[in-house]
Write a protein that holds these residues in place. Sequence first.
Motif, PDB file in Angstrom:
ATOM      1  N   LEU A   9      34.370 -85.071 -79.985  1.00 36.59           N
ATOM      2  CA  LEU A   9      33.469 -84.707 -81.085  1.00 36.59           C
ATOM      3  C   LEU A   9      33.140 -85.912 -81.952  1.00 36.59           C
ATOM      4  N   ASP A  10      34.153 -86.778 -82.183  1.00 34.93           N
ATOM      5  CA  ASP A  10      33.903 -87.988 -82.965  1.00 34.93           C
ATOM      6  C   ASP A  10      32.889 -88.891 -82.258  1.00 34.93           C
ATOM      7  N   ALA A  11      33.075 -89.070 -80.956  1.00 41.62           N
ATOM      8  CA  ALA A  11      32.146 -89.908 -80.193  1.00 41.62           C
ATOM      9  C   ALA A  11      30.760 -89.276 -80.168  1.00 41.62           C
ATOM     10  N   TYR A  31      27.539 -91.327 -76.229  1.00 40.82           N
ATOM     11  CA  TYR A  31      27.433 -90.061 -75.501  1.00 40.82           C
ATOM     12  C   TYR A  31      28.253 -90.134 -74.213  1.00 40.82           C
ATOM     13  N   LYS A  32      28.201 -91.272 -73.534  1.00 40.43           N
ATOM     14  CA  LYS A  32      29.000 -91.444 -72.318  1.00 40.43           C
ATOM     15  C   LYS A  32      30.487 -91.382 -72.636  1.00 40.43           C
ATOM     16  N   GLN A  33      30.898 -91.971 -73.772  1.00 36.93           N
ATOM     17  CA  GLN A  33      32.304 -91.906 -74.175  1.00 36.93           C
ATOM     18  C   GLN A  33      32.711 -90.460 -74.457  1.00 36.93           C
ATOM     19  N   ALA A  34      31.840 -89.714 -75.104  1.00 41.01           N
ATOM     20  CA  ALA A  34      32.137 -88.312 -75.393  1.00 41.01           C
ATOM     21  C   ALA A  34      32.329 -87.524 -74.095  1.00 41.01           C
ATOM     22  N   ILE A  35      31.490 -87.801 -73.100  1.00 40.26           N
ATOM     23  CA  ILE A  35      31.603 -87.124 -71.805  1.00 40.26           C
ATOM     24  C   ILE A  35      32.894 -87.539 -71.097  1.00 40.26           C
ATOM     25  N   ASN A  36      33.261 -88.821 -71.227  1.00 37.23           N
ATOM     26  CA  ASN A  36      34.519 -89.277 -70.626  1.00 37.23           C
ATOM     27  C   ASN A  36      35.720 -88.578 -71.262  1.00 37.23           C
ATOM     28  N   CYS A  37      35.631 -88.294 -72.554  1.00 36.06           N
ATOM     29  CA  CYS A  37      36.718 -87.586 -73.244  1.00 36.06           C
ATOM     30  C   CYS A  37      36.772 -86.110 -72.868  1.00 36.06           C
ATOM     31  N   ASP A  38      35.614 -85.514 -72.655  1.00 38.15           N
ATOM     32  CA  ASP A  38      35.551 -84.089 -72.303  1.00 38.15           C
ATOM     33  C   ASP A  38      34.373 -83.872 -71.368  1.00 38.15           C
ATOM     34  N   ALA A  44      26.663 -83.121 -75.064  1.00 37.22           N
ATOM     35  CA  ALA A  44      26.664 -84.571 -74.837  1.00 37.22           C
ATOM     36  C   ALA A  44      25.823 -84.930 -73.618  1.00 37.22           C
ATOM     37  N   TYR A  45      25.910 -84.118 -72.564  1.00 34.96           N
ATOM     38  CA  TYR A  45      25.069 -84.364 -71.382  1.00 34.96           C
ATOM     39  C   TYR A  45      23.589 -84.245 -71.749  1.00 34.96           C
ATOM     40  N   ASN A  46      23.245 -83.191 -72.458  1.00 38.20           N
ATOM     41  CA  ASN A  46      21.851 -82.976 -72.847  1.00 38.20           C
ATOM     42  C   ASN A  46      21.358 -84.109 -73.751  1.00 38.20           C
ATOM     43  N   ASN A  47      22.167 -84.464 -74.738  1.00 34.84           N
ATOM     44  CA  ASN A  47      21.768 -85.517 -75.678  1.00 34.84           C
ATOM     45  C   ASN A  47      21.708 -86.881 -74.998  1.00 34.84           C
TER      46      ASN A  47
END
Length: 143
Positions: A9-11, A31-38, A44-47
């Motif tokens: 969420l932070d990423a 956004y890529k970091q957020a996807i890597n975290c979850d 995040a994928y859409n954004n």
Amino acid sequence: MSTMHWGYLDAGNLAGIYYEQSQLDMAILHYKQAINCDSTFIEAYNNLGNALKDAGHTLKDAGHYRSCFALQPNHPQALSSLGSIYMDCNMMSVPASFYKATLAVTTGISAPFNNLAIIYKQQFTNLKYSKVEIDEVRFEWAE
């Protein structure tokens, strides 16, 4: 000195800030970091797809929207965004199906209505009717 652990969420929030400031490279990175975290973080994928599209990577962003579908079939924003990608590529027969699918799952997005109207207008104009034929159709509709 403590180590800060960033959650998805932070990423994602940081990516959103960069995106709003038109710092697309930084937004894409986060956004890529957020996807890597979850890997199930649908937004995040859409954004990420939106940021890549805005950065001019139209061929690369479609995969991220498709990742949304794998997690949530009929994701309305992803459907609409994919329609826009095909529309930007001037593949007018394809985006209409994405916009219709968007409208089938939600009424809260106005872009699909507008984009369908643009597609239908372009298709009508491309029929290459003569001015007399178009005027006759207009007259019949008015009756």
